[in-house]
Design a protein around this motif. Structure first.
Motif, PDB file in Angstrom:
ATOM      1  N   MET A 197      12.956   3.665   3.250  1.00 51.61           N
ATOM      2  CA  MET A 197      13.085   3.794   1.796  1.00 51.61           C
ATOM      3  C   MET A 197      13.945   5.008   1.486  1.00 51.61           C
ATOM      4  O   MET A 197      13.696   6.094   2.014  1.00 51.61           O
ATOM      5  N   LEU A 198      14.941   4.786   0.631  1.00 48.15           N
ATOM      6  CA  LEU A 198      15.782   5.883   0.155  1.00 48.15           C
ATOM      7  C   LEU A 198      15.295   6.401  -1.188  1.00 48.15           C
ATOM      8  O   LEU A 198      15.474   7.581  -1.503  1.00 48.15           O
ATOM      9  N   THR A 199      14.739   5.523  -2.014  1.00 45.41           N
ATOM     10  CA  THR A 199      14.204   5.884  -3.324  1.00 45.41           C
ATOM     11  C   THR A 199      12.949   5.068  -3.581  1.00 45.41           C
ATOM     12  O   THR A 199      12.757   4.006  -2.993  1.00 45.41           O
ATOM     13  N   GLY A 200      12.113   5.570  -4.476  1.00 48.70           N
ATOM     14  CA  GLY A 200      10.927   4.820  -4.876  1.00 48.70           C
ATOM     15  C   GLY A 200       9.717   5.708  -5.063  1.00 48.70           C
ATOM     16  O   GLY A 200       9.742   6.905  -4.799  1.00 48.70           O
ATOM     17  N   ASP A 201       8.639   5.092  -5.552  1.00 50.38           N
ATOM     18  CA  ASP A 201       7.347   5.755  -5.712  1.00 50.38           C
ATOM     19  C   ASP A 201       6.501   5.479  -4.484  1.00 50.38           C
ATOM     20  O   ASP A 201       6.458   4.344  -4.001  1.00 50.38           O
ATOM     21  N   LEU A 202       5.796   6.507  -4.006  1.00 48.79           N
ATOM     22  CA  LEU A 202       4.999   6.393  -2.779  1.00 48.79           C
ATOM     23  C   LEU A 202       3.572   6.853  -3.017  1.00 48.79           C
ATOM     24  O   LEU A 202       3.342   7.827  -3.735  1.00 48.79           O
TER      25      LEU A 202
ATOM     26  N   GLN B  51       0.828  -1.203   0.000  1.00 46.78           N
ATOM     27  CA  GLN B  51       0.000   0.000   0.000  1.00 46.78           C
ATOM     28  C   GLN B  51       0.865   1.257   0.000  1.00 46.78           C
ATOM     29  O   GLN B  51       0.429   2.305  -0.452  1.00 46.78           O
ATOM     30  N   LEU B  52       2.074   1.172   0.491  1.00 51.57           N
ATOM     31  CA  LEU B  52       2.990   2.305   0.546  1.00 51.57           C
ATOM     32  C   LEU B  52       3.578   2.604  -0.827  1.00 51.57           C
ATOM     33  O   LEU B  52       3.672   3.755  -1.225  1.00 51.57           O
ATOM     34  N   ARG B  53       3.930   1.574  -1.550  1.00 52.86           N
ATOM     35  CA  ARG B  53       4.538   1.751  -2.879  1.00 52.86           C
ATOM     36  C   ARG B  53       3.502   2.231  -3.867  1.00 52.86           C
ATOM     37  O   ARG B  53       2.384   1.757  -3.890  1.00 52.86           O
ATOM     38  N   GLY B  54       3.909   3.164  -4.715  1.00 49.70           N
ATOM     39  CA  GLY B  54       2.960   3.748  -5.654  1.00 49.70           C
ATOM     40  C   GLY B  54       3.408   3.725  -7.092  1.00 49.70           C
ATOM     41  O   GLY B  54       2.932   4.504  -7.900  1.00 49.70           O
ATOM     42  N   GLY B  55       4.343   2.845  -7.449  1.00 45.44           N
ATOM     43  CA  GLY B  55       4.817   2.794  -8.827  1.00 45.44           C
ATOM     44  C   GLY B  55       6.000   1.866  -8.970  1.00 45.44           C
ATOM     45  O   GLY B  55       6.309   1.092  -8.065  1.00 45.44           O
TER      46      GLY B  55
ATOM     47  N   LEU C 249      12.452  10.098  -4.064  1.00 50.38           N
ATOM     48  CA  LEU C 249      11.233   9.536  -3.466  1.00 50.38           C
ATOM     49  C   LEU C 249      10.089  10.345  -4.058  1.00 50.38           C
ATOM     50  O   LEU C 249      10.002  11.555  -3.840  1.00 50.38           O
ATOM     51  N   PHE C 250       9.253   9.680  -4.854  1.00 53.14           N
ATOM     52  CA  PHE C 250       8.230  10.374  -5.628  1.00 53.14           C
ATOM     53  C   PHE C 250       6.844  10.077  -5.043  1.00 53.14           C
ATOM     54  O   PHE C 250       6.415   8.935  -5.017  1.00 53.14           O
ATOM     55  N   VAL C 251       6.180  11.118  -4.582  1.00 53.55           N
ATOM     56  CA  VAL C 251       4.871  10.997  -3.943  1.00 53.55           C
ATOM     57  C   VAL C 251       3.782  11.195  -4.989  1.00 53.55           C
ATOM     58  O   VAL C 251       3.755  12.213  -5.678  1.00 53.55           O
ATOM     59  N   HIS C 252       2.903  10.202  -5.104  1.00 51.45           N
ATOM     60  CA  HIS C 252       1.799  10.250  -6.084  1.00 51.45           C
ATOM     61  C   HIS C 252       0.471  10.293  -5.365  1.00 51.45           C
ATOM     62  O   HIS C 252       0.289   9.771  -4.316  1.00 51.45           O
TER      63      HIS C 252
END
Length: 116
Positions: free
Chosen positions: A83-88, A13-17, A113-116
């Motif tokens: 998380m250091l990097t990723g889609d959120l 649910q945290l990951r967004g991409g 870290l990209f928030v969507h």
């Protein structure tokens, strides 16, 4: 395998991409219980992390990582995965006082870290 236990994690649910996710183990400052998805900042002196609050004046006011797992630091500092990097997914983030999704979106972008 015998002796292994499987635990259900909410991180999906945290990951967004699909942006590559990188993790690190950091020290969470003593002071309470934090849930997965908490937006953390690094305290300048000592390098521990805590929930980022916009009015803080110890370095933690600048969001830089997102907590990957629930932690209990009531008894003292603990090690935890972030998380250091990723889609959120913005709906899964826990923000400290004074922050908004827009403020953390802008701050975390520089860390990939990209928030969507």
């Amino acid at each position: 395998m015998p002796g292994m236990t499987q635990t259900a994690h909410r991180q999906r649910q945290l990951r967004g991409g699909d942006f590559p996710v990188r993790f690190a183990t950091v020290t969470i400052a003593a002071g309470g219980v934090l849930a997965e998805g908490s937006v953390l900042g690094e305290v300048t002196v000592g390098g521990e992390y805590k929930l980022s609050a916009s009015a803080a004046e110890d370095g933690s006011e600048d969001p830089s990582v997102v907590l990957w797992e629930d932690v209990d630091a009531e008894e003292g500092p603990v090690e935890a995965e972030v998380m250091l990097t990723g889609d959120l997914r913005s709906a899964a983030l826990i923000l400290g006082e004074g922050h908004t999704i827009e403020s953390v979106r802008k701050a975390l972008r520089r860390w990939s870290l990209f928030v969507h």
